[in-house]
Design an enzyme around this catalytic site. Structure first.
Site, PDB file in Angstrom:
ATOM      1  N   ARG A 210       0.841  -1.189   0.000  1.00 34.56           N
ATOM      2  CA  ARG A 210       0.000   0.000   0.000  1.00 34.56           C
ATOM      3  C   ARG A 210       0.884   1.249   0.000  1.00 34.56           C
ATOM      4  NH1 ARG A 210      -5.335  -1.741   1.969  1.00 34.56           N
ATOM      5  NH2 ARG A 210      -5.409  -3.846   1.115  1.00 34.56           N
ATOM      6  N   GLU A 212       0.625   4.158   0.897  1.00 39.25           N
ATOM      7  CA  GLU A 212       0.054   5.215   1.728  1.00 39.25           C
ATOM      8  C   GLU A 212       1.181   6.119   2.198  1.00 39.25           C
ATOM      9  OE1 GLU A 212      -1.687   2.515   4.428  1.00 39.25           O
ATOM     10  OE2 GLU A 212      -3.548   2.333   3.298  1.00 39.25           O
ATOM     11  N   ARG A 218       0.017   2.445  12.944  1.00 41.76           N
ATOM     12  CA  ARG A 218      -0.749   1.254  12.544  1.00 41.76           C
ATOM     13  C   ARG A 218      -0.786   1.006  11.048  1.00 41.76           C
ATOM     14  NH1 ARG A 218      -6.903   2.752  14.067  1.00 41.76           N
ATOM     15  NH2 ARG A 218      -6.991   4.806  13.127  1.00 41.76           N
ATOM     16  N   HIS A 219       0.051   1.716  10.296  1.00 38.82           N
ATOM     17  CA  HIS A 219       0.140   1.492   8.855  1.00 38.82           C
ATOM     18  C   HIS A 219       1.549   1.082   8.459  1.00 38.82           C
ATOM     19  CE1 HIS A 219      -3.545   3.977   8.873  1.00 38.82           C
ATOM     20  NE2 HIS A 219      -3.864   3.226   7.821  1.00 38.82           N
ATOM     21  N   GLU A 352      -9.221  -1.103  13.410  1.00 36.86           N
ATOM     22  CA  GLU A 352      -9.766  -2.093  12.469  1.00 36.86           C
ATOM     23  C   GLU A 352      -8.755  -3.217  12.247  1.00 36.86           C
ATOM     24  OE1 GLU A 352     -10.591  -0.457   8.459  1.00 36.86           O
ATOM     25  OE2 GLU A 352      -9.724  -2.363   7.780  1.00 36.86           O
ATOM     26  N   SER A 355     -11.476  -6.272   6.954  1.00 37.74           N
ATOM     27  CA  SER A 355     -12.643  -5.830   6.182  1.00 37.74           C
ATOM     28  C   SER A 355     -13.091  -6.981   5.320  1.00 37.74           C
ATOM     29  CB  SER A 355     -12.331  -4.736   5.176  1.00 37.74           C
ATOM     30  OG  SER A 355     -11.621  -3.730   5.717  1.00 37.74           O
ATOM     31  N   ARG A 403      -1.610  -6.231  12.606  1.00 34.16           N
ATOM     32  CA  ARG A 403      -2.559  -5.598  13.535  1.00 34.16           C
ATOM     33  C   ARG A 403      -3.142  -6.612  14.511  1.00 34.16           C
ATOM     34  NH1 ARG A 403      -6.106  -1.050  10.349  1.00 34.16           N
ATOM     35  NH2 ARG A 403      -4.336   0.153   9.561  1.00 34.16           N
TER      36      ARG A 403
HETATM   37  P1  AMO Z   1      -8.463  -3.672   3.523  1.00 36.52           P
HETATM   38  O1  AMO Z   1      -7.841  -2.703   2.600  1.00 36.52           O
HETATM   39  O2  AMO Z   1      -9.366  -3.107   4.599  1.00 36.52           O
HETATM   40  O3  AMO Z   1      -9.359  -4.726   2.732  1.00 36.52           O
HETATM   41  O4  AMO Z   1      -7.340  -4.535   4.210  1.00 36.52           O
HETATM   42  C1  AMO Z   1      -7.649  -5.608   5.067  1.00 36.52           C
HETATM   43  C2  AMO Z   1      -6.876  -5.545   6.368  1.00 36.52           C
HETATM   44  O5  AMO Z   1      -5.471  -5.536   6.092  1.00 36.52           O
HETATM   45  C3  AMO Z   1      -4.793  -4.717   7.025  1.00 36.52           C
HETATM   46  N1  AMO Z   1      -4.141  -3.602   6.320  1.00 36.52           N
HETATM   47  C4  AMO Z   1      -3.020  -3.008   6.760  1.00 36.52           C
HETATM   48  N2  AMO Z   1      -2.227  -3.233   7.820  1.00 36.52           N
HETATM   49  C5  AMO Z   1      -1.144  -2.445   7.975  1.00 36.52           C
HETATM   50  N3  AMO Z   1      -0.818  -1.443   7.140  1.00 36.52           N
HETATM   51  C6  AMO Z   1      -1.581  -1.174   6.054  1.00 36.52           C
HETATM   52  N4  AMO Z   1      -1.233  -0.195   5.225  1.00 36.52           N
HETATM   53  C7  AMO Z   1      -2.740  -1.969   5.827  1.00 36.52           C
HETATM   54  N5  AMO Z   1      -3.697  -2.004   4.870  1.00 36.52           N
HETATM   55  C8  AMO Z   1      -4.537  -2.989   5.198  1.00 36.52           C
HETATM   56  C9  AMO Z   1      -5.846  -4.177   7.983  1.00 36.52           C
HETATM   57  C10 AMO Z   1      -7.106  -4.271   7.162  1.00 36.52           C
HETATM   58  O6  AMO Z   1      -8.260  -4.371   7.973  1.00 36.52           O
HETATM   59  N6  AMO Z   1      -9.670  -6.713  -0.299  1.00 36.52           N
HETATM   60  C11 AMO Z   1     -10.067  -6.255   1.019  1.00 36.52           C
HETATM   61  C12 AMO Z   1     -10.379  -7.428   1.927  1.00 36.52           C
HETATM   62  C13 AMO Z   1     -11.611  -8.204   1.508  1.00 36.52           C
HETATM   63  O7  AMO Z   1     -12.663  -7.577   1.308  1.00 36.52           O
HETATM   64  O8  AMO Z   1     -11.515  -9.447   1.425  1.00 36.52           O
HETATM   65  C14 AMO Z   1      -8.963  -5.415   1.618  1.00 36.52           C
HETATM   66  O9  AMO Z   1      -7.841  -5.442   1.208  1.00 36.52           O
HETATM   67  O10 AMO Z   1      -5.894  -5.014   9.119  1.00 36.52           O
END
Ligand code: AMO
Length: 429
Positions: A210, A212, A218-219, A352, A355, A403
């Site tokens: 990602r 970001e 937490r990212h 969170e 998802s 997480r």
């Molecule tokens: P989403 O983008 O919410 O959903 O990602 C799912 C879970 O992955 C973790 N996560 C992260 N942890 C740390 N750093 C990050 N940058 C980060 N991005 C995501 C979180 C998050 O809740 N395709 C959908 C899932 C689905 O619908 O099956 C998805 O990627 O814990």
């Protein structure tokens, strides 16, 4: 043959061990060493006048964090770790450590996160840090066990891809010969395609990328996701699967990681099932009672809102029935109320964790949803194709492993739960 340090007991008459020099104390006539391996710490006591000359020479030359082999007699002694010590007949330096050390493994001098990660190999010698990663290993192992027991097939999907799954701005572009490609944000499209393949239940534990920009506790820019997808299932079915998995993983860690939990001073409480389900509209109402920047329908939850809701509930919970506009195109809208969709987030009171959603499995509706998000269906042709020749209804979720570990062990920063974090400023080690 050397023994794991933990297994050396006062009853052992003699023992040979190999480990790192954790501490050195020289009290004149006596020298004390603490030697550490991944199983524990043992004291080595050297009465200078009574040991062979080679032992004394090595003891004088050795530095902290060097690797040594020690052979000697085991004695019971109250004050030493584990109630025993070794008085050596042999002490051999296998690998001499340079000094000064970049950080103090014995943790007498605390180090900043950045210093720790810069020398992660040393940082991870700390029993506390190793305990985190032993528990993380137990977490993924338990999750794998659980999903196998539920009939899921472990799949591996590509990490170099041609299309965004979660939205266009958070992509890392890479050069792929003469084409542009990206690091995969999520196995989303591929796990769904395996539903068209008839695999019915699949999972994957793998990296997600990602781009970001923000640097938070937490990212990560490279995280690990546990992804699940199940056919002939709706959002409610996969929420149950998710809460069952969370409880199984907690129970398994509590049952198998007693020493590591003790090292971290944690007594794990197992989350209760079922996790409360709160509708999105209720969730923003609860948050608005206490937060300053009020939310309205269609806003994503801010960290302050998540904390406000989580502190009231005080356990894992689901937020369900989200506005369709703020969820990805693949989330299934309710037929009778299409402004809401069958999507959910699974929350720990702090943040969170996961998802998921029931997915759109109708080809034409999916094309419409992709267009509604301002995306071009042509870019998704390889994915859409799987919806034209018999796609079962299906649902799934993605769960962030870092997480999960962070919240389970109450770690202050997500970087504590990943060996070599990738964040806005870090590409090495
Ligand atoms: P989403 O983008 O919410 O959903 O990602 C799912 C879970 O992955 C973790 N996560 C992260 N942890 C740390 N750093 C990050 N940058 C980060 N991005 C995501 C979180 C998050 O809740 N395709 C959908 C899932 C689905 O619908 O099956 C998805 O990627 O814990």
């Amino acid at each position: 043959m050397h023994l794991p340090i933990r297994t050396v007991t006062p009853e052992s008459e003699s023992a040979a061990i190999i480990g790192w020099v954790h501490e050195i104390r020289d009290l004149g006539g006596l020298m004390f060493f603490l030697i550490r391996d991944r199983t524990g710490i043992i004291q080595v006591t050297i009465p200078k006048k009574k040991v062979p000359a080679e032992v004394l020479d090595a003891a004088r030359d050795v530095s902290r964090e060097s690797v040594v082999r020690v052979r000697g007699r085991v004695k019971a002694i109250d004050k030493a770790p584990g109630g025993r010590e070794i008085v050596p007949d042999g002490l051999e330096i296998i690998s001499l450590a340079g000094s000064p050390l970049p950080l103090d493994v014995a943790e007498k001098v605390p180090a900043e996160m950045d210093t720790r990660i810069d020398s992660r190999f040393l940082d991870a010698r700390k029993p506390r840090v190793r305990a985190i990663f032993c528990i993380r290993s137990a977490v993924t192992c338990a999750a794998t066990e659980f999903l196998h027991s539920r009939g899921c097939i472990n799949i591996t999907t590509p990490k170099i891809v041609a299309a965004a799954t979660e939205g266009g701005t958070e992509l890392f572009p890479i050069a792929y010969f003469e084409k542009e490609a990206f690091m995969n944000q999520s196995p989303q499209l591929y796990k769904q395609m395996m539903m068209a393949a008839g695999f019915e239940k699949v999972f994957e534990i793998g990296p997600i990328f990602r781009a970001e920009e923000h640097n938070t506790i937490r990212h990560l820019n490279e995280a690990t996701s546990l992804d699940v997808e199940v056919s002939f299932a709706d959002h409610n079915d996969v929420m149950e699967l998710l809460e069952d998995l969370i409880v199984y993983v907690y129970e398994s860690v509590a049952g198998t990681c007693g020493d590591d939990l003790a090292e971290l001073g944690i007594s794990l409480s197992i989350p209760g099932k079922p996790f409360p389900r709160i509708r999105y509209e209720e969730a923003i109402e609860i948050a608005n009672r206490t937060i300053e920047d009020k939310l309205s329908f269609g806003d994503d939850l801010t960290p302050a809102a998540e904390r406000a809701i989580g502190s009231g509930i005080g356990q894992h919970y689901f937020i369900v029935d989200w506005p369709t506009d703020i969820r990805p195109y693949y989330a299934m809208p309710y037929p009778d109320r299409p402004e809401l969709c069958k999507a959910f987030d699974m929350m720990h009171p702090r943040m969170e964790l996961s998802s998921g959603a029931q997915r759109v499995h109708d080809h034409d509706l999916l094309v419409e949803r992709i267009r509604a998000k301002g995306l071009a269906p042509e870019a998704f042709e390889f994915y859409l194709k799987a919806f034209r020749y018999g796609m079962p209804p299906h649902a799934g979720w993605g769960l962030g492993i870092e997480r999960l570990v962070m919240t389970m062990l109450d770690l202050g920063n997500i970087r504590e739960a990943v060996l070599f974090p990738r964040d806005r400023h870090r590409l090495t080690p």
